[in-house]
Design an enzyme around this catalytic site. Structure first.
Site, PDB file in Angstrom:
ATOM      1  N   ALA A 192       0.277   5.450   1.081  1.00 33.94           N
ATOM      2  CA  ALA A 192      -0.048   6.155   2.324  1.00 33.94           C
ATOM      3  C   ALA A 192      -0.215   5.098   3.408  1.00 33.94           C
ATOM      4  O   ALA A 192      -0.546   3.942   3.121  1.00 33.94           O
ATOM      5  CB  ALA A 192      -1.336   6.937   2.141  1.00 33.94           C
ATOM      6  N   GLY A 218       0.379   6.209  -2.733  1.00 36.87           N
ATOM      7  CA  GLY A 218       1.165   7.422  -2.492  1.00 36.87           C
ATOM      8  C   GLY A 218       2.616   7.299  -2.951  1.00 36.87           C
ATOM      9  O   GLY A 218       3.257   8.311  -3.248  1.00 36.87           O
ATOM     10  N   GLU A 278       2.500   7.998  -6.546  1.00 36.98           N
ATOM     11  CA  GLU A 278       2.230   9.441  -6.682  1.00 36.98           C
ATOM     12  C   GLU A 278       3.473  10.270  -6.349  1.00 36.98           C
ATOM     13  O   GLU A 278       3.719  11.306  -6.969  1.00 36.98           O
ATOM     14  CB  GLU A 278       1.044   9.823  -5.773  1.00 36.98           C
ATOM     15  CG  GLU A 278      -0.257   9.213  -6.272  1.00 36.98           C
ATOM     16  CD  GLU A 278      -1.393   9.332  -5.269  1.00 36.98           C
ATOM     17  OE1 GLU A 278      -1.241   8.801  -4.147  1.00 36.98           O
ATOM     18  OE2 GLU A 278      -2.417   9.954  -5.586  1.00 36.98           O
ATOM     19  N   GLU A 313      -5.708   2.086  -4.691  1.00 36.56           N
ATOM     20  CA  GLU A 313      -6.626   2.668  -3.696  1.00 36.56           C
ATOM     21  C   GLU A 313      -8.046   2.148  -3.824  1.00 36.56           C
ATOM     22  O   GLU A 313      -8.740   1.953  -2.816  1.00 36.56           O
ATOM     23  CB  GLU A 313      -6.622   4.196  -3.799  1.00 36.56           C
ATOM     24  CG  GLU A 313      -5.377   4.873  -3.242  1.00 36.56           C
ATOM     25  CD  GLU A 313      -4.246   4.997  -4.260  1.00 36.56           C
ATOM     26  OE1 GLU A 313      -4.295   4.317  -5.305  1.00 36.56           O
ATOM     27  OE2 GLU A 313      -3.308   5.767  -3.983  1.00 36.56           O
TER      28      GLU A 313
HETATM   29  N1  COA Z   1       0.321   1.244   5.029  1.00 35.23           N
HETATM   30  C1  COA Z   1       0.642   0.729   6.244  1.00 35.23           C
HETATM   31  N2  COA Z   1       1.397  -0.381   6.378  1.00 35.23           N
HETATM   32  C2  COA Z   1       1.821  -0.987   5.265  1.00 35.23           C
HETATM   33  C3  COA Z   1       1.515  -0.502   3.984  1.00 35.23           C
HETATM   34  C4  COA Z   1       0.727   0.672   3.898  1.00 35.23           C
HETATM   35  N3  COA Z   1       0.427   1.232   2.715  1.00 35.23           N
HETATM   36  N4  COA Z   1       2.071  -1.340   3.063  1.00 35.23           N
HETATM   37  C5  COA Z   1       2.716  -2.287   3.752  1.00 35.23           C
HETATM   38  N5  COA Z   1       2.559  -2.090   5.082  1.00 35.23           N
HETATM   39  C6  COA Z   1       3.114  -2.889   6.184  1.00 35.23           C
HETATM   40  C7  COA Z   1       2.330  -4.179   6.384  1.00 35.23           C
HETATM   41  O1  COA Z   1       1.165  -3.960   7.147  1.00 35.23           O
HETATM   42  C8  COA Z   1       3.366  -5.021   7.098  1.00 35.23           C
HETATM   43  O2  COA Z   1       3.449  -4.598   8.429  1.00 35.23           O
HETATM   44  P1  COA Z   1       3.494  -5.705   9.632  1.00 35.23           P
HETATM   45  O3  COA Z   1       4.759  -6.494   9.342  1.00 35.23           O
HETATM   46  O4  COA Z   1       3.581  -4.885  10.861  1.00 35.23           O
HETATM   47  O5  COA Z   1       2.272  -6.541   9.488  1.00 35.23           O
HETATM   48  C9  COA Z   1       4.673  -4.597   6.424  1.00 35.23           C
HETATM   49  O6  COA Z   1       4.433  -3.318   5.852  1.00 35.23           O
HETATM   50  C10 COA Z   1       5.131  -5.540   5.323  1.00 35.23           C
HETATM   51  O7  COA Z   1       4.069  -5.650   4.374  1.00 35.23           O
HETATM   52  P2  COA Z   1       3.450  -7.069   3.902  1.00 35.23           P
HETATM   53  O8  COA Z   1       2.054  -6.812   3.416  1.00 35.23           O
HETATM   54  O9  COA Z   1       3.623  -8.086   4.984  1.00 35.23           O
HETATM   55  O10 COA Z   1       4.429  -7.423   2.688  1.00 35.23           O
HETATM   56  P3  COA Z   1       4.075  -8.301   1.403  1.00 35.23           P
HETATM   57  O11 COA Z   1       5.366  -8.515   0.700  1.00 35.23           O
HETATM   58  O12 COA Z   1       3.286  -9.505   1.769  1.00 35.23           O
HETATM   59  O13 COA Z   1       3.143  -7.380   0.501  1.00 35.23           O
HETATM   60  C11 COA Z   1       2.483  -5.325  -0.596  1.00 35.23           C
HETATM   61  C12 COA Z   1       3.649  -6.194  -0.078  1.00 35.23           C
HETATM   62  C13 COA Z   1       3.093  -3.999  -1.029  1.00 35.23           C
HETATM   63  C14 COA Z   1       1.820  -6.003  -1.801  1.00 35.23           C
HETATM   64  C15 COA Z   1       1.430  -5.122   0.526  1.00 35.23           C
HETATM   65  O14 COA Z   1       2.103  -4.673   1.683  1.00 35.23           O
HETATM   66  C16 COA Z   1       0.366  -4.122   0.194  1.00 35.23           C
HETATM   67  O15 COA Z   1      -0.545  -4.424  -0.555  1.00 35.23           O
HETATM   68  N6  COA Z   1       0.458  -2.891   0.775  1.00 35.23           N
HETATM   69  C17 COA Z   1      -0.548  -1.866   0.616  1.00 35.23           C
HETATM   70  C18 COA Z   1      -0.482  -1.228  -0.740  1.00 35.23           C
HETATM   71  C19 COA Z   1      -1.584  -0.195  -0.879  1.00 35.23           C
HETATM   72  O16 COA Z   1      -2.750  -0.512  -0.902  1.00 35.23           O
HETATM   73  N7  COA Z   1      -1.173   1.089  -0.992  1.00 35.23           N
HETATM   74  C20 COA Z   1      -2.107   2.172  -1.126  1.00 35.23           C
HETATM   75  C21 COA Z   1      -2.446   2.751   0.201  1.00 35.23           C
HETATM   76  S1  COA Z   1      -3.628   4.078   0.107  1.00 35.23           S
END
Ligand code: COA
Length: 263
Positions: free
Chosen positions: A67, A114, A117, A137
């Site tokens: 999400a 999400g 999910e 989460e």
């Molecule tokens: N919501 C909003 N933005 C998200 C996102 C999310 N769930 N997951 C990734 N993004 C965005 C990042 O903020 C970043 O945006 P920016 O370039 O404007 O800063 C972009 O996507 C790229 O992500 P980044 O974190 O730089 O890539 P990474 O390769 O270093 O890491 C992940 C990848 C997937 C490990 C990391 O993005 C992450 O942990 N995301 C969240 C996962 C999460 O907690 N999901 C559950 C949400 S309830």
């Protein structure tokens, strides 16, 4: 809301629709608009008889990274709060789970929160070796809200589901296959072909049989065994009244391939 969509690419070829979540700069994170478009896409696909199966995938290096965390943070302080967010996402994912045509998740990269999910709401899952599954989460002080606490334990058992939910750790595609989350792991280049070939092997069968099988499995999952068996018998009876059933059994007895017409 009708196609074309802002954050989805919808493509139909050989009776198979592909829904690609297309917000790669945010790793396809599900904001309200994407969820609404997903719901609208499935509503539209339901009424297209030429579409007989759906593949869901993500553009770029992620399937869906969860999400949209920025939106979640804002929604938490709104009057309706996160319960309304969960209700909205869950309703669309249930629409996908109950879709009367097979839905295959082709998991190309991160399937977190999400995204995991969403994959769980699809009927079957194939993954590339680049896929990563997780419900992180709790690391954000949250819990899964789009069905993860319910669909994951039903699929892989409570212990492993709780392990994933309580640690928030990601598992790779091979581990996800061992857990039973994923049915097939292929190289990234072969993912589309693997998902399409799975869809084609389903499309050989009668469309009404597929619809009733999905309804029996997904409708029965939450019921006590006796009620679930009664539901199965109902669907068995309903397919028994179709032309397709007569054609399928006649074709077997006449040693020829069946021609199903979906009636
Ligand atoms: N919501 C909003 N933005 C998200 C996102 C999310 N769930 N997951 C990734 N993004 C965005 C990042 O903020 C970043 O945006 P920016 O370039 O404007 O800063 C972009 O996507 C790229 O992500 P980044 O974190 O730089 O890539 P990474 O390769 O270093 O890491 C992940 C990848 C997937 C490990 C990391 O993005 C992450 O942990 N995301 C969240 C996962 C999460 O907690 N999901 C559950 C949400 S309830």
């Amino acid at each position: 809301m009708t196609p074309p969509f802002a954050s989805l690419i919808l493509d139909v070829a050989d009776q198979i629709a592909t829904v690609t979540i297309n917000r790669p700069d945010k790793l396809n994170a599900l904001n309200r608009a994407v969820i609404e478009e997903l719901g609208a896409a499935f509503t539209s696909l339901a009424s297209q008889p030429e579409v007989r199966a759906v593949i869901v995938t993500g553009a770029g290096r992620a399937f869906v990274a969860g999400a949209d965390i920025a939106e979640i943070a804002t929604a938490a302080s709104s009057p309706a709060g996160l319960q309304a967010v969960a209700a909205h996402g869950s309703a669309v994912f249930t629409q996908i789970e109950r879709f009367a045509k097979p839905v295959i998740a082709a998991v190309n990269g991160f399937a977190l929160g999400g995204g995991c999910e969403l994959a769980l709401a699809c009927h079957v899952r194939v993954a590339s070796t680049h896929a990563k599954f997780g419900l992180p989460e709790a690391r954000l002080g949250l819990i899964p809200g789009y069905g993860g606490t319910q669909r994951l334990p039903r699929l892989i058992g409570q212990g492993r589901a709780l392990q994933m939910i309580l640690t928030g750790d990601q598992v790779d595609a091979e581990t996800a296959a061992r857990y039973g989350i994923v049915h097939e792991v292929v190289s990234p280049e072969m993912l589309t072909e693997a998902a399409r070939s799975l869809a084609k092997s389903m499309l050989k069968n009668g469309p009404l049989a597929l619809a009733h099988a999905i309804a029996a499995v997904t409708g029965g999952a939450g019921l006590p065994l006796e009620a679930a068996l009664a539901l199965e018998a109902e669907h068995f009876g309903a397919v028994g009244r179709t032309e397709d059933m007569r054609e399928g059994t006649a074709a077997f007895l006449e040693k020829r391939a069946p021609t199903f017409r979906g009636v």
